[in-house]
Scaffold this motif. Sequence first.
Motif, PDB file in Angstrom:
ATOM      1  N   ILE A  20      96.792 107.178  84.209  1.00 38.78           N
ATOM      2  CA  ILE A  20      96.577 106.874  85.732  1.00 38.78           C
ATOM      3  C   ILE A  20      97.653 107.283  86.712  1.00 38.78           C
ATOM      4  N   LEU A  21      98.666 106.921  86.380  1.00 41.09           N
ATOM      5  CA  LEU A  21      99.779 107.114  87.322  1.00 41.09           C
ATOM      6  C   LEU A  21     100.039 108.559  87.294  1.00 41.09           C
ATOM      7  N   GLY A  22      99.856 109.350  86.255  1.00 44.11           N
ATOM      8  CA  GLY A  22     100.211 110.907  86.220  1.00 44.11           C
ATOM      9  C   GLY A  22      98.964 111.573  86.990  1.00 44.11           C
ATOM     10  N   ARG A  23      97.792 111.039  86.573  1.00 45.09           N
ATOM     11  CA  ARG A  23      96.522 111.518  87.081  1.00 45.09           C
ATOM     12  C   ARG A  23      96.581 111.548  88.754  1.00 45.09           C
ATOM     13  N   ALA A  24      97.037 110.395  89.036  1.00 47.85           N
ATOM     14  CA  ALA A  24      97.251 110.144  90.800  1.00 47.85           C
ATOM     15  C   ALA A  24      98.077 111.252  91.345  1.00 47.85           C
ATOM     16  N   GLY A  25      98.911 111.740  90.556  1.00 46.47           N
ATOM     17  CA  GLY A  25      99.847 112.893  91.224  1.00 46.47           C
ATOM     18  C   GLY A  25      99.081 114.176  91.186  1.00 46.47           C
ATOM     19  N   GLU A  26      98.221 114.413  90.281  1.00 47.89           N
ATOM     20  CA  GLU A  26      97.509 115.582  90.199  1.00 47.89           C
ATOM     21  C   GLU A  26      96.279 115.449  91.468  1.00 47.89           C
TER      22      GLU A  26
END
Length: 289
Positions: free
Chosen positions: A22-28
């Motif tokens: 989720i944290l990585g996807r938020a950056g995307e």
Amino acid sequence: MTGSARDFLEFHCIPEAALRWILGRAGELAKSWDERAMPQSLAGKRVALIADDSGWRNTTAFDLGIQAMGGICVHVPISFNAREETGDLTGYLGNWFDMLVIRTKELATLKAVATASSVPVINARTRSNHPCETLGDLAYINGRRGTIDGLKVVGVAADANILRSWVEASIVLPIEVVQVYPERWHIRDTALLSGRFRRSTDMDELSDADVVITDSWPGDASEDVLADYRLGTDLLDLLRKNAIFLPCPPVMRGQEVTVEAMQHSLCQSHAAKAFLLHAQNALMEWAAI
């Protein structure tokens, strides 16, 4: 009916691997937002947004995010623990919606809804915790630093929902959380006293902090008791050069922070709160899988 495996009621109810996704996807999704090219991940999804409490930031972000990702958002004007039984309300909502996003006072109410619901339930804030707020801050920090591993987070705050969500995060993520405040307002909930959370009264804890957060002064405190815990530029100047200062909105200038502290170079409140939208969008994508 039984609860959904994709509920987000407390920070530590989601596995570490899912939180990292989720944290990585938020950056995307932040990049997609800036490019006005949001994926239509919620196309065909019907989301109930229930604000059984005051506040506007994260409910507005949920509404905006649902629409930007192609979903249908309906503001449902209901109150829990009133005329209708919580289980009945949940059953009726389940007839129409694929996801329930709920801001309500009591975490116990939210848990009762989740137990009765066959669709994912997301905690948009309770008086006990505010996991989406912390999720957004962590997504911002992850983007800035490239990792959240090994963070030392110092909360200059009383026992309240923002600090509790950071403590919840420390249960499942490799971050250290230190509450620095007079003992009268220390967290004492044994369920939160994990190995990566501790309490102190020593403001020197800020000297090696990676992140410093605040919250509003407790209503039963006098200024002379909490004056030493007010964050001003004198204290912020002593922090690490790459530290991140995140005063929790609504900021009461002159109480937990000085006016000047809000203009300090380490204060990144506005930039970090932009990630509330992106993290919530990523959370809804995960919940909708």
